[in-house]
Design an enzyme around this catalytic site. Structure first.
Site: not given
Length: 260
Positions: A145, A158
């Protein structure tokens, strides 16, 4: 190292996709199957991967479903025994939980994100790396990501997990250089799928919708799958080390154009 002429064709090769029950994983499985790979779909939700495998077979391609929790090392090791060689491993299983600041973040959420995104990727890669090397032209894909490259407020848990996954891919590439296995990292930005934001916010539809509010065209799962499939199907000597893909409306993790 195998020469280009010795590399098996896609039609005779296996591509394992984790987190294949929905979103990017499901879209990647479809596209790799269309590219000629024999896809093996893994995810915890048995009904979802079995339905997708049936859909892919109905379209004239080869697919097998295998229910699997990538954080269960014993189950992963047992899964790996089914293969002599594997051509592609797409480490897609992962996800985000919560958007609280560091001061109030839930340690259990942090632990679950690390287990799925990092340890899950580690488990699958360790278990299948000998099979990938045995293929003579293996490819490990890590779907990370843009959160693995820069941070943003409310995302530390995250972000930390995705930074770990990014470093895993980067380090593995250094450690196995000279062996017939590529390590590709695909780092998507804002992707709108049916489940990512909804899962992050515990099923809260309003909070999930606000993530994409005013963004005319966030990325889709198919956009990311197309990028993964393109990278995987480059000639054997071409390694796409890191590919960042964002929607045009997103300049960074914290700079997004919203209309209205």
């Amino acid at each position: 190292m195998a020469t280009a002429a010795a590399v098996p064709s896609a039609a005779s090769r296996i591509a394992v996709v984790t987190g294949a029950s929905s979103g990017i994983g499901a879209a990647t499985a479809r596209q790799l199957a269309e590219a000629g790979y024999r896809v093996v779909l893994t995810a915890r939700r048995k009904d979802r991967v079995e339905a997708l495998a049936e859909e892919i077979r109905a379209a004239g391609h080869q697919a097998t479903a295998y229910p699997l929790d990538v954080t269960d090392r014993a189950a992963v090791d047992e899964f790996a025994t089914a293969f002599k060689t594997v051509g592609v491993l797409v480490n897609n299983a992962g996800g985000a939980l919560g958007a609280d600041p560091v001061a109030t973040g839930d340690p259990d959420d942090w632990r679950r994100m690390y287990e799925t995104n990092v340890i899950g990727t580690l488990n699958m890669t360790q278990a299948l790396l000998p099979r990938l090397e045995a293929s003579g032209d293996g490819t490990v894909v890590v779907v990370s990501s843009t959160a693995g490259l820069s941070t943003y407020e409310g995302g530390a848990g995250y972000v930390a997990a995705k930074h770990g996954e990014h470093v895993l891919a980067e380090t593995l590439r250094l450690e196995i250089v000279g062996r017939p296995v590529r390590v590709i990292e695909i780092a998507p930005g804002m992707v709108k799928t049916d489940e990512f934001a909804l899962t992050r916010f515990g099923g809260d539809q309003d909070k999930a919708a606000k993530v994409y509010q005013g963004v005319a065209a966030p990325l889709t799962a198919d956009d990311v799958a197309d990028t993964i499939t393109w990278a995987v199907t480059r000639p054997a000597h071409v390694n796409i080390d890191l590919l960042v893909v964002r929607p045009r409306a997103q300049a960074s993790n914290t700079k997004v154009h919203r209309e209205g």
